[in-house]
Design a protein around this motif. Sequence first.
Motif, PDB file in Angstrom:
ATOM      1  N   LEU A 127       2.377   1.727  -3.254  1.00 39.43           N
ATOM      2  CA  LEU A 127       1.155   2.475  -4.339  1.00 39.43           C
ATOM      3  C   LEU A 127       0.944   3.443  -3.990  1.00 39.43           C
ATOM      4  O   LEU A 127       0.919   4.714  -5.200  1.00 39.43           O
ATOM      5  N   LYS A 128       0.503   3.981  -3.004  1.00 43.36           N
ATOM      6  CA  LYS A 128       0.074   5.451  -2.493  1.00 43.36           C
ATOM      7  C   LYS A 128       1.216   6.568  -3.027  1.00 43.36           C
ATOM      8  O   LYS A 128       1.209   7.376  -3.257  1.00 43.36           O
ATOM      9  N   SER A 166       8.740   5.137  -5.705  1.00 46.82           N
ATOM     10  CA  SER A 166       8.971   4.599  -3.800  1.00 46.82           C
ATOM     11  C   SER A 166       8.709   3.567  -3.801  1.00 46.82           C
ATOM     12  O   SER A 166       9.587   2.420  -2.969  1.00 46.82           O
ATOM     13  N   GLU A 192      -0.708  13.555  -4.274  1.00 47.97           N
ATOM     14  CA  GLU A 192      -1.862  13.807  -2.896  1.00 47.97           C
ATOM     15  C   GLU A 192      -3.157  13.502  -3.569  1.00 47.97           C
ATOM     16  O   GLU A 192      -3.571  12.944  -3.145  1.00 47.97           O
ATOM     17  N   GLU A 197       0.184  -1.467  -0.581  1.00 45.96           N
ATOM     18  CA  GLU A 197      -0.167  -0.189  -0.466  1.00 45.96           C
ATOM     19  C   GLU A 197       1.081   1.345  -0.036  1.00 45.96           C
ATOM     20  O   GLU A 197       0.260   2.189  -0.751  1.00 45.96           O
ATOM     21  N   ASP A 205      -4.332  12.182  -6.053  1.00 46.57           N
ATOM     22  CA  ASP A 205      -4.592  10.784  -6.275  1.00 46.57           C
ATOM     23  C   ASP A 205      -5.183  10.101  -5.125  1.00 46.57           C
ATOM     24  O   ASP A 205      -5.749   9.019  -5.412  1.00 46.57           O
ATOM     25  N   ARG A 206      -3.742  10.235  -4.510  1.00 46.59           N
ATOM     26  CA  ARG A 206      -3.688   8.869  -3.537  1.00 46.59           C
ATOM     27  C   ARG A 206      -5.265   9.426  -1.983  1.00 46.59           C
ATOM     28  O   ARG A 206      -5.086   8.664  -2.017  1.00 46.59           O
ATOM     29  N   VAL A 236      -7.177   6.925  -3.402  1.00 50.61           N
ATOM     30  CA  VAL A 236      -7.370   5.740  -3.320  1.00 50.61           C
ATOM     31  C   VAL A 236      -7.897   4.459  -2.453  1.00 50.61           C
ATOM     32  O   VAL A 236      -7.545   5.073  -1.379  1.00 50.61           O
ATOM     33  N   GLN A 237      -8.420   3.500  -1.963  1.00 47.26           N
ATOM     34  CA  GLN A 237      -8.191   3.148  -1.087  1.00 47.26           C
ATOM     35  C   GLN A 237      -8.331   1.239  -0.961  1.00 47.26           C
ATOM     36  O   GLN A 237      -8.157   0.776  -2.146  1.00 47.26           O
ATOM     37  N   VAL A 238      -7.343   0.824  -0.165  1.00 48.90           N
ATOM     38  CA  VAL A 238      -6.732  -0.494  -0.214  1.00 48.90           C
ATOM     39  C   VAL A 238      -7.082  -1.155   0.318  1.00 48.90           C
ATOM     40  O   VAL A 238      -8.038  -1.617   1.345  1.00 48.90           O
ATOM     41  N   LEU A 262       1.788   8.400  -6.409  1.00 44.06           N
ATOM     42  CA  LEU A 262       0.779   8.812  -6.293  1.00 44.06           C
ATOM     43  C   LEU A 262       0.811   9.867  -6.494  1.00 44.06           C
ATOM     44  O   LEU A 262       1.378  10.826  -5.068  1.00 44.06           O
TER      45      LEU A 262
END
Length: 348
Positions: free
Chosen positions: A58-59, A164, A64, A55, A66-67, A70-72, A62
């Motif tokens: 992924l975040k 990242s 901020e 997670e 877009d972050r 997004v939910q994991v 991206l």
Amino acid sequence: MHDTALLIGRFEPVHSGHLALLQEALRQAPQVIVVVGSAWQARSPKNPFTWQEREAMLKGALPEADRARVQVLPVRDYYNEAVWVQAVRLGVAEHTAPGARIALVGHFKDATSSYLRAFPAWTLIDLPRQGSMDATTIRDAYFGATPATVGTALAPLAGEIPASTLAMLEQFAQTPHYPALQQEWRMLRGYREAWAAAPYPPVFVTVDAVLRCQDQVLLIRRAHAPGKGQLAVPGGFIEQRETVWQSCLRELVEETHCNLPEATLRAALQSVAVFDHPDRSQRGRTITHAHYFDLGDAPFPAVKADDDAALVQWTRIDQLAGLEEQFFEDHFHMLDHFFAITGLRTQA
């Protein structure tokens, strides 16, 4: 326009192809749910990172804005597609409104992508391959390096790896997990190379003994790679002149010195389940026959670790859920099949 877009993957680790799919999902809907598979698996060369670490990768790749969209959603491997599909649907339903318009963004990479067709109620957005990178190539370069040479080893691939991910890989190489996983990676490569010249890929047959007594189950800690130090039920490979029953009794004695009479075990046998998911073992195609014994309220048999077991222990069944991340391969789900730990019905 859709209300929610979904992306499903393992992201071990996150690379540019994943990000291209994620960016398409962000274009399709204001809310994006990333289903991160193989959650709560013990670390292995194929699944080296926790779902929280993935997670963060992924975040971290991206912007901020877009972050925040997004939910994991972590989902465990059930080694059973019907049960896994049920778990994904239930998880998505908890994070979307009734009647939400849902799009599933994906790419049919190979036979392992067939799950994309398992959600007919959602609009499937099938994209062509995004770039040439795959996670296996990254993992092989990574585990073939050393803590000091990770950057050099990954340099030829760096254009396809988000910053990242690179930062995470550099940091992870400084942890004790890295050399342990390298040892497993080398062992598994050697194992597969040993049969690579066979005319057909072999199918291995194993046995496992799920022995219950007074609502506790007999577990071992594995003494050797793969899965060194991880929890498992006693078991091993069938020998040439054995039936699966004979192999099961032999492995139980060899690993735990549980010398119950055969007649006692015959009387205690509740069922035999076959676990044959193609991805259940990283050693190769391996089919196991799990024998479930219940000794009821009888006294605990004397046990002692030996052979491939570094430790043998009786563990309360109601404590197994909290130990999920410590189990070797699919052994937690083997126990889930017999004891209904997760609450979803599993079928072998």
